[in-house]
Write a protein that holds these residues in place. Structure first.
Motif, PDB file in Angstrom:
ATOM      1  N   SER A  35      20.902  18.537  86.930  1.00 61.20           N
ATOM      2  CA  SER A  35      20.409  19.878  87.256  1.00 61.20           C
ATOM      3  C   SER A  35      21.197  20.402  88.439  1.00 61.20           C
ATOM      4  N   SER A  36      21.000  21.689  88.748  1.00 62.89           N
ATOM      5  CA  SER A  36      21.678  22.296  89.896  1.00 62.89           C
ATOM      6  C   SER A  36      20.776  23.356  90.506  1.00 62.89           C
ATOM      7  N   LEU A  37      21.027  23.683  91.755  1.00 66.22           N
ATOM      8  CA  LEU A  37      20.200  24.644  92.493  1.00 66.22           C
ATOM      9  C   LEU A  37      21.092  25.436  93.434  1.00 66.22           C
ATOM     10  N   ASP A  38      20.895  26.740  93.468  1.00 66.06           N
ATOM     11  CA  ASP A  38      21.666  27.588  94.369  1.00 66.06           C
ATOM     12  C   ASP A  38      21.087  27.467  95.786  1.00 66.06           C
ATOM     13  N   VAL A  39      21.886  26.955  96.702  1.00 68.24           N
ATOM     14  CA  VAL A  39      21.427  26.771  98.083  1.00 68.24           C
ATOM     15  C   VAL A  39      22.355  27.507  99.054  1.00 68.24           C
ATOM     16  N   ARG A  40      22.894  28.646  98.624  1.00 68.47           N
ATOM     17  CA  ARG A  40      23.844  29.368  99.480  1.00 68.47           C
ATOM     18  C   ARG A  40      23.203  29.868 100.762  1.00 68.47           C
ATOM     19  N   GLN A  41      21.878  30.074 100.762  1.00 64.20           N
ATOM     20  CA  GLN A  41      21.221  30.500 101.996  1.00 64.20           C
ATOM     21  C   GLN A  41      21.208  29.404 103.045  1.00 64.20           C
ATOM     22  N   PHE A  42      21.388  28.168 102.611  1.00 70.55           N
ATOM     23  CA  PHE A  42      21.529  27.028 103.525  1.00 70.55           C
ATOM     24  C   PHE A  42      22.975  26.548 103.424  1.00 70.55           C
TER      25      PHE A  42
END
Length: 238
Positions: free
Chosen positions: A143-150
């Motif tokens: 799976s993957s998750l967008d963590v651009r805010q961190f």
């Protein structure tokens, strides 16, 4: 180690110096630039270079054990576990290398920086700011998750907690729900129990038997002179 210091130099060599005198003991010049921090686990040192080569050194015997060659620039600090070494670079993917043999186990082309891992999963980010959850044994994305805010991923080489920091000062920690207590990346070194000094048993003193006193011989009774005279008088009267 207890006897020497191993370090990379500005001349792009790896040298070992005597810990007390500073005398050179060993020098190795790789074919390319050393462009990531060196990882040291116990007596082993792991050095990666710009030509996609990972080296393992024995810092006590001062020898190179094996060399692994990937297919891209390796500029991430090697991530070492009990049985494997994970190495990678910016837009170069992640390699899992067998720690004993130096042979490639798997390669993931998208993620390039490992943040943490547990016995089942590896958590790594890519250049676009996505967090990838990889199967640890096979290296495939689950799976993957967008963590651009961190935007600041903090690699954790101690245990399985995943740390992220945002530029506004917010710090978060994530974990797998199956692992409530932190799972260390490396097993603690075995410490052999110190042998307790044997207690000396008190020596038994030889028993001394008391001397037996011999019974005193009865002394003959002394004759009473008065009784003797009376006996004589009786005999004479008879």
């Amino acid at each position: 180690t207890k006897d020497n210091v191993l370090l990379p130099t500005l001349e792009q060599t790896v040298v070992a110096l005597d810990k007390v005198t500073g005398r050179p003991l060993f020098e190795f010049s790789p074919a390319s630039k050393i462009n990531s921090p060196v990882t040291v686990i116990g007596r082993l040192a792991f050095v990666s270079t710009a030509d996609s080569t990972l080296y393992q050194f024995d810092t006590e015997r001062l020898v190179r054990i094996w060399r692994f060659t990937g297919g891209a620039r390796l500029n991430r600090k090697p991530f070492v576990t009990d049985d494997a070494v994970f190495t990678g670079g910016t837009e170069a993917g992640i390699f899992m290398v067998d720690r004993e043999t130096g042979e490639r186990v798997w390669f993931h082309p998208t993620a390039d920086q490992i943040l943490a891992m547990n016995p089942k999963f590896i958590y790594a980010t890519d250049k676009s700011g996505k967090l990838h959850v990889l199967d640890r044994k096979r290296g495939v994305s689950l799976s993957s998750l967008d963590v651009r805010q961190f935007s600041l991923g903090v690699p954790n080489e101690q245990d399985d907690r995943v740390y992220f920091a945002a530029r506004n000062g917010l710090l978060i920690s994530l974990r797998d729900k199956d692992y409530r207590a932190a799972v260390p990346v490396l097993s603690p070194p075995k410490v052999e129990p110190k042998a307790e000094p044997k207690k000396e048993e008190p020596k038994e003193e030889p028993k001394v038997e008391p001397k037996r006193e011999e019974p005193k011989k009865a002394e003959p009774k002394k004759a009473d002179p008065k009784k003797e005279e009376m006996k004589k008088d009786d005999e004479e009267m008879k």
